[in-house]
Design a protein around this motif. Structure first.
Motif, PDB file in Angstrom:
ATOM      1  N   MET A  99       0.788  -1.190  -0.106  1.00 52.10           N
ATOM      2  CA  MET A  99       0.093   0.065  -0.128  1.00 52.10           C
ATOM      3  C   MET A  99       0.906   1.267  -0.046  1.00 52.10           C
ATOM      4  O   MET A  99       0.535   2.382  -0.696  1.00 52.10           O
ATOM      5  N   VAL A 100       1.813   1.176   0.698  1.00 49.18           N
ATOM      6  CA  VAL A 100       2.631   2.465   0.841  1.00 49.18           C
ATOM      7  C   VAL A 100       3.207   2.905  -0.322  1.00 49.18           C
ATOM      8  O   VAL A 100       3.360   4.114  -0.953  1.00 49.18           O
ATOM      9  N   THR A 101       3.770   1.951  -1.012  1.00 51.94           N
ATOM     10  CA  THR A 101       4.487   1.907  -2.365  1.00 51.94           C
ATOM     11  C   THR A 101       3.669   2.523  -3.489  1.00 51.94           C
ATOM     12  O   THR A 101       3.774   3.476  -4.175  1.00 51.94           O
ATOM     13  N   ARG A 102       2.462   1.662  -3.714  1.00 50.49           N
ATOM     14  CA  ARG A 102       1.708   1.916  -4.846  1.00 50.49           C
ATOM     15  C   ARG A 102       0.742   3.037  -4.379  1.00 50.49           C
ATOM     16  O   ARG A 102       0.356   3.728  -5.470  1.00 50.49           O
ATOM     17  N   ALA A 103       0.350   3.400  -3.194  1.00 50.73           N
ATOM     18  CA  ALA A 103      -0.187   4.783  -2.898  1.00 50.73           C
ATOM     19  C   ALA A 103       0.667   5.932  -3.406  1.00 50.73           C
ATOM     20  O   ALA A 103       0.048   6.808  -4.057  1.00 50.73           O
ATOM     21  N   ALA A 104       1.898   5.974  -3.047  1.00 49.93           N
ATOM     22  CA  ALA A 104       2.612   6.975  -3.617  1.00 49.93           C
ATOM     23  C   ALA A 104       2.698   7.207  -4.990  1.00 49.93           C
ATOM     24  O   ALA A 104       2.917   7.938  -5.701  1.00 49.93           O
ATOM     25  N   ASP A 105       2.633   5.909  -5.924  1.00 50.53           N
ATOM     26  CA  ASP A 105       2.784   6.144  -7.138  1.00 50.53           C
ATOM     27  C   ASP A 105       1.410   6.188  -8.066  1.00 50.53           C
ATOM     28  O   ASP A 105       1.614   6.412  -9.319  1.00 50.53           O
ATOM     29  N   SER A 106       0.397   6.442  -7.103  1.00 52.17           N
ATOM     30  CA  SER A 106      -0.898   6.523  -8.028  1.00 52.17           C
ATOM     31  C   SER A 106      -1.792   7.581  -7.678  1.00 52.17           C
ATOM     32  O   SER A 106      -2.977   7.633  -7.726  1.00 52.17           O
ATOM     33  N   CYS A 107      -0.948   8.679  -6.743  1.00 54.12           N
ATOM     34  CA  CYS A 107      -1.973   9.658  -6.081  1.00 54.12           C
ATOM     35  C   CYS A 107      -3.106   9.174  -5.308  1.00 54.12           C
ATOM     36  O   CYS A 107      -4.319   9.473  -5.244  1.00 54.12           O
TER      37      CYS A 107
ATOM     38  N   LEU B 213     -10.124   5.056 -10.755  1.00 54.63           N
ATOM     39  CA  LEU B 213      -9.482   4.593  -9.457  1.00 54.63           C
ATOM     40  C   LEU B 213      -8.799   3.295  -9.809  1.00 54.63           C
ATOM     41  O   LEU B 213      -9.098   2.081 -10.263  1.00 54.63           O
ATOM     42  N   ALA B 214      -7.588   3.438  -9.904  1.00 49.62           N
ATOM     43  CA  ALA B 214      -6.459   2.212  -9.748  1.00 49.62           C
ATOM     44  C   ALA B 214      -5.042   2.642  -8.825  1.00 49.62           C
ATOM     45  O   ALA B 214      -4.728   3.782  -8.780  1.00 49.62           O
ATOM     46  N   PRO B 215      -4.513   1.681  -8.875  1.00 47.24           N
ATOM     47  CA  PRO B 215      -4.499   0.086  -8.999  1.00 47.24           C
ATOM     48  C   PRO B 215      -5.501  -0.445  -8.000  1.00 47.24           C
ATOM     49  O   PRO B 215      -5.934  -1.606  -8.230  1.00 47.24           O
ATOM     50  N   LEU B 216      -5.621   0.159  -6.792  1.00 43.38           N
ATOM     51  CA  LEU B 216      -6.581  -0.363  -5.755  1.00 43.38           C
ATOM     52  C   LEU B 216      -7.314   0.711  -4.920  1.00 43.38           C
ATOM     53  O   LEU B 216      -7.248   2.004  -5.378  1.00 43.38           O
ATOM     54  N   LEU B 217      -8.162   0.329  -4.159  1.00 37.61           N
ATOM     55  CA  LEU B 217      -9.017   1.335  -3.445  1.00 37.61           C
ATOM     56  C   LEU B 217      -8.366   1.401  -2.146  1.00 37.61           C
ATOM     57  O   LEU B 217      -8.487   0.456  -1.351  1.00 37.61           O
ATOM     58  N   PHE B 218      -7.416   2.087  -2.058  1.00 31.43           N
ATOM     59  CA  PHE B 218      -6.592   2.053  -0.802  1.00 31.43           C
ATOM     60  C   PHE B 218      -7.418   2.637   0.498  1.00 31.43           C
ATOM     61  O   PHE B 218      -8.416   3.177   0.500  1.00 31.43           O
ATOM     62  N   PRO B 219      -6.817   2.053   1.871  1.00 26.96           N
ATOM     63  CA  PRO B 219      -7.678   2.498   2.682  1.00 26.96           C
ATOM     64  C   PRO B 219      -7.467   4.048   3.085  1.00 26.96           C
ATOM     65  O   PRO B 219      -6.865   4.675   2.423  1.00 26.96           O
ATOM     66  N   LEU B 220      -8.756   4.433   3.671  1.00 26.47           N
ATOM     67  CA  LEU B 220      -9.055   5.912   3.941  1.00 26.47           C
ATOM     68  C   LEU B 220      -7.554   6.711   4.229  1.00 26.47           C
ATOM     69  O   LEU B 220      -7.598   7.803   4.044  1.00 26.47           O
TER      70      LEU B 220
ATOM     71  N   PRO C 244     -13.130  -2.098   2.005  1.00 24.53           N
ATOM     72  CA  PRO C 244     -14.457  -1.851   2.048  1.00 24.53           C
ATOM     73  C   PRO C 244     -15.142  -0.753   2.548  1.00 24.53           C
ATOM     74  O   PRO C 244     -16.080  -0.297   2.246  1.00 24.53           O
ATOM     75  N   TYR C 245     -14.230  -0.192   3.466  1.00 26.71           N
ATOM     76  CA  TYR C 245     -14.631   1.162   4.194  1.00 26.71           C
ATOM     77  C   TYR C 245     -14.374   2.357   3.083  1.00 26.71           C
ATOM     78  O   TYR C 245     -15.043   3.271   3.037  1.00 26.71           O
ATOM     79  N   THR C 246     -13.539   2.037   2.203  1.00 24.27           N
ATOM     80  CA  THR C 246     -13.256   3.033   1.072  1.00 24.27           C
ATOM     81  C   THR C 246     -14.236   2.767   0.035  1.00 24.27           C
ATOM     82  O   THR C 246     -14.718   3.942  -0.569  1.00 24.27           O
ATOM     83  N   VAL C 247     -14.966   1.636  -0.174  1.00 27.76           N
ATOM     84  CA  VAL C 247     -16.040   1.370  -1.109  1.00 27.76           C
ATOM     85  C   VAL C 247     -17.172   2.211  -0.488  1.00 27.76           C
ATOM     86  O   VAL C 247     -17.959   3.125  -1.069  1.00 27.76           O
TER      87      VAL C 247
ATOM     88  N   PHE D 149     -11.481  -6.861  -9.855  1.00 25.05           N
ATOM     89  CA  PHE D 149     -11.334  -7.766  -8.673  1.00 25.05           C
ATOM     90  C   PHE D 149     -11.881  -7.238  -7.227  1.00 25.05           C
ATOM     91  O   PHE D 149     -11.532  -6.092  -6.895  1.00 25.05           O
ATOM     92  N   SER D 150     -12.393  -8.054  -6.371  1.00 23.44           N
ATOM     93  CA  SER D 150     -12.503  -8.017  -4.995  1.00 23.44           C
ATOM     94  C   SER D 150     -13.196  -6.621  -4.791  1.00 23.44           C
ATOM     95  O   SER D 150     -14.260  -6.573  -5.030  1.00 23.44           O
ATOM     96  N   GLY D 151     -12.671  -5.684  -3.888  1.00 24.94           N
ATOM     97  CA  GLY D 151     -13.215  -4.422  -3.462  1.00 24.94           C
ATOM     98  C   GLY D 151     -13.821  -3.565  -4.649  1.00 24.94           C
ATOM     99  O   GLY D 151     -15.060  -2.963  -4.402  1.00 24.94           O
ATOM    100  N   ALA D 152     -12.853  -3.681  -5.883  1.00 26.21           N
ATOM    101  CA  ALA D 152     -13.641  -2.823  -7.084  1.00 26.21           C
ATOM    102  C   ALA D 152     -14.816  -3.589  -7.523  1.00 26.21           C
ATOM    103  O   ALA D 152     -15.661  -2.880  -7.942  1.00 26.21           O
ATOM    104  N   GLU D 153     -15.023  -4.797  -7.406  1.00 23.55           N
ATOM    105  CA  GLU D 153     -16.238  -5.657  -7.625  1.00 23.55           C
ATOM    106  C   GLU D 153     -17.161  -5.277  -6.532  1.00 23.55           C
ATOM    107  O   GLU D 153     -18.503  -5.115  -6.965  1.00 23.55           O
TER     108      GLU D 153
END
Length: 298
Positions: free
Chosen positions: A90-98, A116-123, A155-158, A212-216
């Motif tokens: 999360m730390v790495t990929r959040a920094a790479d994707s705003c 919204l990519a690559p993940l729905l990061f925690p709030l 799921p809390y980001t959803v 996948f997953s939370g995005a679904e």
């Protein structure tokens, strides 16, 4: 590459599955199968962590093809502990994707596109980025949410995202958690920072076969409530939230610990994926959704 203790890794994984898997009886069965495969020498020839992870994952998923149930290989060593690998990622990929919001664009006709990519990061990572982009999008006449490259998330980001798309408190999902043996309802929030897009203007969600997953969950929640039109491909089919435990510096046992229960359908998208309302190849989904939005807006 760190040396492998096959027996220790497989036994740890089996014990974790038996203790935490959302379906207890099936978890016990899978754990027994893993221990039997270990005793029979199935994993002896695995010369590296990636191969061992692949073989164990095949056995973990053989019972019900749960794609969240894995012995996941990480090329970069990960810390020990529960969800340590996910936290590092999360730390790495959040920094790479705003923080999971790599793109905003205002299309013709005042249609907002939010990817919204690559993940729905925690709030704790994503709240500022999501607040900014959703407040900006609230001024548009229609909204397209692009989840084609999204592999899941919190799921809390959803819940947070959905809260911008409704005007009144709305029950969007329920999660059953094995540890608590209880259900937790998710409702849209009574307050959001910034400006709501609201419940009246058109919303389209773009999907691919790897969504996948939370995005679904985000896709399914909005579709079941009739709040969004889903355009693209059937999604991957993972509805069980998971935790992860590091069992080797390069291997993480990821185990579903809950399951989604949609308040509208009474079920979820596990194994089936989310069926789009308008099925087109993922590469054509944006153009089609934009065309649909313009037609609806007149």
């Amino acid at each position: 590459m760190t040396s492998l203790d096959h027996a220790d890794i497989v036994r740890q994984t089996a014990d974790l599955v038996a203790e935490h898997y959302v379906f207890p009886e099936l978890g016990d069965k899978i754990a027994t199968q893993l221990r039997a495969a270990l005793a029979e020498g199935r994993y002896d020839a695995a010369g590296d962590a990636e191969t061992l992870g692949r073989l164990v994952t095949e056995d973990l998923q053989s019972a019900n093809d749960d794609r969240h149930l894995r012995l996941a290989f990480h090329e970069t060593p990960v810390p020990t502990g529960k969800d340590a690998a996910a936290e590092q990622l999360m730390v790495t990929r959040a920094a790479d994707s705003c923080a999971g919001v790599p793109r905003f664009e205002l299309l013709d006709g005042a249609v907002a596109l939010v990817e919204l990519a690559p993940l729905l990061f925690p709030l704790r990572f994503s709240a500022d980025s999501l607040t900014s982009v959703l407040t900006l999008a609230a001024q548009a006449r229609a909204l397209i949410v692009d989840l084609r490259a999204n592999r899941g998330g919190d799921p809390y980001t959803v819940q947070f995202i959905c809260s911008y798309l409704f005007d009144e408190p709305t029950h969007i999902n329920t999660q059953y958690w094995r540890e608590a043996d209880a259900e937790e309802q998710a409702w849209t929030l009574p307050f959001v920072p910034g400006r709501r897009f609201g419940a009246e203007k058109p919303v389209y969600v773009l999907t691919s076969g790897t969504t996948f997953s939370g995005a679904e969950e985000l896709t399914y929640d909005l579709q079941q409530l009739g709040r969004a039109v889903v355009v693209g491909e059937r999604t991957g089919g993972g509805a069980h939230p998971r935790n992860g435990w590091t069992v080797h510096p390069h291997l993480e046992a990821t185990i579903p610990v809950g399951r989604a229960i949609n308040p509208t359908s009474g079920t979820n998208w596990e194994g089936t994926g989310v069926q789009p309302d308008i099925e087109v190849p993922a590469a054509e989904a944006l153009e089609r959704a934009h065309r649909e939005a313009l037609a609806r807006l007149g």
